[in-house]
Write an enzyme that holds these catalytic residues in place. Structure first.
Site, PDB file in Angstrom:
ATOM      1  N   ASP A  16       1.109  -1.176  -0.252  1.00  0.00           N
ATOM      2  CA  ASP A  16      -0.189   0.051  -0.307  1.00  0.00           C
ATOM      3  C   ASP A  16       1.137   1.985  -0.001  1.00  0.00           C
ATOM      4  O   ASP A  16       2.359   1.061   0.149  1.00  0.00           O
ATOM      5  CB  ASP A  16      -0.709   0.185   1.699  1.00  0.00           C
ATOM      6  CG  ASP A  16      -1.507   1.409   1.275  1.00  0.00           C
ATOM      7  OD1 ASP A  16      -1.796   1.495   0.506  1.00  0.00           O
ATOM      8  OD2 ASP A  16      -1.881   1.534   2.614  1.00  0.00           O
ATOM      9  N   ASP A  18       0.082   5.288   0.910  1.00  0.00           N
ATOM     10  CA  ASP A  18      -0.108   5.991   1.686  1.00  0.00           C
ATOM     11  C   ASP A  18      -0.276   4.918   3.429  1.00  0.00           C
ATOM     12  O   ASP A  18      -1.400   4.651   3.769  1.00  0.00           O
ATOM     13  CB  ASP A  18      -1.011   6.832   1.948  1.00  0.00           C
ATOM     14  CG  ASP A  18      -1.366   7.569   0.506  1.00  0.00           C
ATOM     15  OD1 ASP A  18      -0.887   7.801   0.138  1.00  0.00           O
ATOM     16  OD2 ASP A  18      -2.433   7.632  -0.298  1.00  0.00           O
TER      17      ASP A  18
HETATM   18 MG   LIG Z   1      -2.480   2.719   3.807  1.00  0.00          MG
END
Ligand SMILES: [Mg+2]
Length: 185
Positions: A16, A18
């Site tokens: 992922d 962020d």
């Molecule tokens: Mg995230």
């Protein structure tokens, strides 16, 4: 005989973005708001050195909401990839999902099977790279990441914050071993 190519044996790390690669300041679409998580570049360099393919799968509803554009995200990712490369890491491929069901911009207003917790981005990369799901591991900071991993049939681990390299190193050592592959649900 069968024309199906042999699966790519490389282990595959899905990250992922962020909250895993960069600090989640909320709708990060430009370089001025992008701040690397401690140990993130080092973690990716370690994975690369260990023979892992590294992929990024990230929801970017900031595009749907009009905070920034797809071109902004492409530019940001080109810079991010270069910064990671300077530290010795390689991002092999990226998928981002610009859609949101309540998008401000009509063009992006839709339910997308790419938007986590749906597994579309992961499945697209597994397919594009002909990867074996049992050799794949996803790291995310939210439940939706783990749900997407589960829906794609790959292992997921939640990053609780802190130093990504410290967190990732023992997982990669294990995930590359046969013994762990047999534990994969
Ligand atoms: Mg995230």
């Amino acid at each position: 005989m069968s024309s199906t190519p042999a699966p790519n044996p490389d282990p595959a790390l899905f990250l992922d973005r962020d909250g895993v690669i960069n600090i989640d300041h909320g709708y990060v679409g430009t370089r001025d708001r992008f701040e690397f998580i401690p140990g993130a570049r080092e973690a990716i360099a370690f994975a690369t050195a260990q023979g892992w393919r590294v992929f990024v799968v990230t929801n970017q509803s900031g595009i749907a909401r009009g905070h920034y554009t797809e071109a902004d995200v492409h530019a940001l990712h080109a810079w991010m990839i270069a910064e990671i490369a300077a530290a010795g890491g390689r991002i092999d491929d990226i998928r981002f999902c610009p859609f949101h069901p309540q998008a401000k911009l009509e063009k992006y207003r839709r339910i997308s099977d790419w938007r986590k917790p749906a597994p579309g981005m992961i499945l697209d990369i597994l397919r594009a790279w002909n990867l074996n799901p049992v050799n794949a591991l996803l790291i995310g900071d939210q439940t939706i990441d783990l749900q997407a991993a589960a829906a794609a049939g790959i292992r997921g681990e939640k990053f609780p914050g802190g130093d990504l390299e410290k967190f990732l190193r023992p997982l990669l050592w294990c995930a590359g071993q046969e013994s762990v592959i047999t534990d994969t649900p």
